[in-house]
Design an enzyme around this catalytic site. Structure first.
Site, mmCIF file in Angstrom:
data_model
loop_
_atom_site.group_PDB
_atom_site.id
_atom_site.type_symbol
_atom_site.label_atom_id
_atom_site.label_comp_id
_atom_site.label_asym_id
_atom_site.label_seq_id
_atom_site.Cartn_x
_atom_site.Cartn_y
_atom_site.Cartn_z
ATOM 1 N N GLU A 44 0.684 -1.220 -0.071
ATOM 2 C CA GLU A 44 -0.129 -0.040 0.029
ATOM 3 C C GLU A 44 0.925 1.473 -0.046
ATOM 4 O O GLU A 44 1.935 1.430 0.877
ATOM 5 C CB GLU A 44 -0.840 -0.171 1.314
ATOM 6 C CG GLU A 44 -1.714 1.147 1.270
ATOM 7 C CD GLU A 44 -2.708 1.377 2.398
ATOM 8 O OE1 GLU A 44 -3.595 2.093 2.582
ATOM 9 O OE2 GLU A 44 -2.122 0.879 3.698
ATOM 10 N N ASP A 118 -3.166 11.773 -2.122
ATOM 11 C CA ASP A 118 -3.543 13.354 -2.189
ATOM 12 C C ASP A 118 -3.769 13.498 -3.794
ATOM 13 O O ASP A 118 -3.133 13.307 -4.585
ATOM 14 C CB ASP A 118 -2.114 13.827 -1.730
ATOM 15 C CG ASP A 118 -2.100 15.488 -1.703
ATOM 16 O OD1 ASP A 118 -2.917 16.094 -2.255
ATOM 17 O OD2 ASP A 118 -1.393 16.057 -0.832
ATOM 18 N N LYS A 122 -4.142 21.169 -8.305
ATOM 19 C CA LYS A 122 -3.915 21.935 -9.247
ATOM 20 C C LYS A 122 -2.871 21.387 -10.678
ATOM 21 O O LYS A 122 -2.228 20.325 -10.457
ATOM 22 C CB LYS A 122 -2.556 23.181 -8.544
ATOM 23 C CG LYS A 122 -3.390 23.907 -7.485
ATOM 24 C CD LYS A 122 -2.623 25.006 -6.947
ATOM 25 C CE LYS A 122 -2.983 25.783 -5.846
ATOM 26 N NZ LYS A 122 -2.047 26.618 -5.099
ATOM 27 N N ASP A 154 -12.274 9.374 -2.350
ATOM 28 C CA ASP A 154 -13.692 10.114 -2.228
ATOM 29 C C ASP A 154 -13.544 11.272 -3.127
ATOM 30 O O ASP A 154 -14.728 11.922 -3.308
ATOM 31 C CB ASP A 154 -13.956 10.545 -0.830
ATOM 32 C CG ASP A 154 -12.888 11.672 -0.506
ATOM 33 O OD1 ASP A 154 -11.648 11.660 -0.454
ATOM 34 O OD2 ASP A 154 -13.597 12.734 0.037
ATOM 35 N N GLU A 192 -8.787 5.287 7.661
ATOM 36 C CA GLU A 192 -9.275 6.445 8.412
ATOM 37 C C GLU A 192 -10.024 7.262 7.520
ATOM 38 O O GLU A 192 -11.110 7.920 8.121
ATOM 39 C CB GLU A 192 -8.108 6.899 9.196
ATOM 40 C CG GLU A 192 -7.408 6.081 10.072
ATOM 41 C CD GLU A 192 -6.355 5.048 9.523
ATOM 42 O OE1 GLU A 192 -5.827 4.310 10.553
ATOM 43 O OE2 GLU A 192 -5.959 5.121 8.337
ATOM 44 N N GLU A 194 -11.446 7.063 4.716
ATOM 45 C CA GLU A 194 -12.665 6.277 4.316
ATOM 46 C C GLU A 194 -14.044 6.670 5.396
ATOM 47 O O GLU A 194 -15.004 7.012 4.984
ATOM 48 C CB GLU A 194 -12.740 4.939 3.712
ATOM 49 C CG GLU A 194 -13.736 4.511 3.173
ATOM 50 C CD GLU A 194 -13.341 2.968 2.695
ATOM 51 O OE1 GLU A 194 -14.435 2.396 2.199
ATOM 52 O OE2 GLU A 194 -12.183 2.774 2.488
#
Length: 213
Positions: A44, A118, A122, A154, A192, A194
């Site tokens: 991960e 992340d 931009k 998300d 966390e 999520e």
């Protein structure tokens, strides 16, 4: 949100070599020797505080896992989880994902997880996104033939961007959900972020893609 510095984090990571892999380049091509059993290896990237990777390791003892996180002050929380659970099939690495090919040889890794990365919204930061083509090339280099990426977020903009990036790179779409928590997907282990975002009513997007070769 500003990350709270934990000056003691480095020393704590050094105290637990059974869980934190130091000098990982020395294990390139021989990761099975690092774990108790030779098993498929899933990693991960951006493991955060470790809820997802710890849950996966507990649920799948027949798979070895490595959680990769750049921030010492974050990964030390993941270490606390592993210490508590005493998981022999889970390790941590405090390294930069852009340099994974230094630590993993071709075929070392069976699957890559990208969870709530992340979004770097931009345009000038596009190359920092973990689904940008340069990162996809790195993953391809270390994965087994037909290796997979499982991606969850998300952020609708990042998800749409990533689907386009995957398609342009030539990856095959194996699974797609535009609302994971309202789908029939089984065995989902939340991160966390999520749990936080879904509790606010945010939709969770998920896909699985596979390299052709």
């Amino acid at each position: 949100m500003r990350l709270r510095n934990k000056p003691w984090a480095k020393d704590k990571l050094l105290e637990y070599p059974q869980y934190v892999v130091h000098n990982p380049e020395q294990n390139r091509g021989k990761w099975n020797e690092v774990f108790d059993a030779p098993q498929p290896l899933h990693i991960e990237i951006g493991t955060g505080k470790g809820r997802f990777i710890t849950g996966m390791a507990k649920a799948n003892p027949h798979i070895n896992y490595i959680g990769i996180e750049m921030q010492e002050s974050v990964i030390v929380s993941a270490l606390d989880r592993i210490i508590e659970e005493e998981l022999s099939n889970l390790k941590l690495m405090n390294v930069d994902a852009a340099e994974l090919a230094k630590y993993f040889a071709p075929g070392d890794v069976d699957r890559v997880y990208l969870n709530f990365s992340d979004p770097w919204p931009k345009t000038r930061h596009e190359k920092r996104r973990l689904t940008f083509k340069s990162f996809l090339s790195v993953y391809e280099e270390i994965l087994v033939p037909k290796g997979e990426i499982h991606f969850k977020t998300d952020n609708q903009g990042l998800f749409e961007y990533s689907l386009k990036s995957f398609s342009e790179y030539g990856l095959l779409l194996k699974y797609l959900s535009l609302d994971l928590h309202q789908s029939d997907f089984e065995g989902n282990i939340m991160t966390e972020y999520e749990e936080k975002f879904s509790s606010l009513g945010n939709r969770i997007y998920r896909c699985e893609v596979q390299y052709k070769n």
